[in-house]
Enzyme design. Sequence first.
Site, PDB file in Angstrom:
ATOM      1  N   THR A   1       0.790  -1.225   0.000  1.00 18.81           N
ATOM      2  CA  THR A   1       0.000   0.000   0.000  1.00 18.81           C
ATOM      3  C   THR A   1       0.816   1.266   0.000  1.00 18.81           C
ATOM      4  OG1 THR A   1      -1.606   1.293   1.162  1.00 18.81           O
ATOM      5  CG2 THR A   1      -0.077   0.123   2.496  1.00 18.81           C
TER       6      THR A   1
ATOM      7  N   GLU B   1      -9.977  10.770  -1.209  1.00 22.42           N
ATOM      8  CA  GLU B   1     -10.070  12.167  -1.642  1.00 22.42           C
ATOM      9  C   GLU B   1     -11.484  12.505  -2.116  1.00 22.42           C
ATOM     10  OE1 GLU B   1      -5.478  13.133  -2.897  1.00 22.42           O
ATOM     11  OE2 GLU B   1      -6.832  12.378  -4.441  1.00 22.42           O
TER      12      GLU B   1
END
Length: 397
Positions: free
Chosen positions: A190, A269
């Site tokens: 990640t 986001e």
Amino acid sequence: MRVSLAHQEEDSIVRRSTPQGFRGVTMNMGIKDVGDDFAVIVSETPTRSAAMFTQSLFAGPSVVLSRDAASLQSSRGMVVLSRNANVATGHTGAGNAAEIRQKVASAAGIIPEELVIASTGVIGQPYPMESIRAGLSALDWPFPKADYTAAAKAIMTTDTRHKCYTTSCGDSMLTGIAKGVGMIEPNMATLLTFFFTDAEIPADELDAIFRRVMNKTFNALSIDTDTSTSDTAAIFTNGLAGSVNPDSFEQALYECAIHLVRDIASDGEGATKLIQVKVTGARDETQAKRVGKSVVNSPLVKTAVHGADPNWGRVAMAVGKLHNETSIDPRRVHIQFGDFLMHPEEPSDALLEAASQYLASNEVTIRIDLGIANGTFTVFGCDLTEGYVKINADYTT
């Protein structure tokens, strides 16, 4: 130069609730206008470690350095700079990364190869080395006791909140921190995530456990289908709390990692909703994961969830476009929003209204049963909003 060191001393409660033997510093190195942009956490004693990195062809020099160090399985800790990825910066960027790691290692009294270095943020811009060198000159061992919350905040970029989680395994403690809300579809582990523990785990066993957990957690995450050039995940254990049951430790690591994954997905986001896609009845885990990723990555599915539109046809589309998965028979596929069955039976108007109300919640689960065998996998993502476009349209400014 503003320097905010972690607490000089921990009281007995903090000592019992965080891993023993780790020290750290956070500070502002002049990359961010506001807030800390530098974090280092190092074990006082030798460690065992495991790590995974991006498979991007544009991997940054920090990743290249850290890959070599990680192969030794004895990294003592990490150093991270945020808001600048130091990617595609040529020989200058490579030299700067090596210099920063060397200076931090020297301050901590270890060799550079015992540090994982990571950097995250804007691509193609060099570090402000003059201010960074000034900050590094202020480092002095012993660092204060590690403040994991401060470190989690320092590694943030467009995150709206820090990600930090602590759990226990027997007498040992495990703390994980992570950052990331955009350019996320990991193809290894990640974004940036680091785990610190005082459990005693043999190096080879630690590596195997770490990879299994990462594949079921961070590799099950996608915000926008884009794989970062800087993805780094690592775990460090100094063994000060003694040995633990490997199965129990794997469960504790999974608990910590999945908490961070859910936190990242919900903070994507511009996101307003966490999306889980639970696939069952697949041929195997690989097929279940592929189907889940196809659904959670679909812009049409993501926008339907954002608008609370019970348009299950978009889910069917996302499954159906996997044309190579010839074992999938649409007649056997069941699609649900939460507990509301949308396919294969035609939903009533009342059911569609109930499903719409469900989709308006902050957390949405899409369930897909393929009716083939027993393979299962759950993936995590978020809705797609105008906020995502705005953040990324203006990112470099």
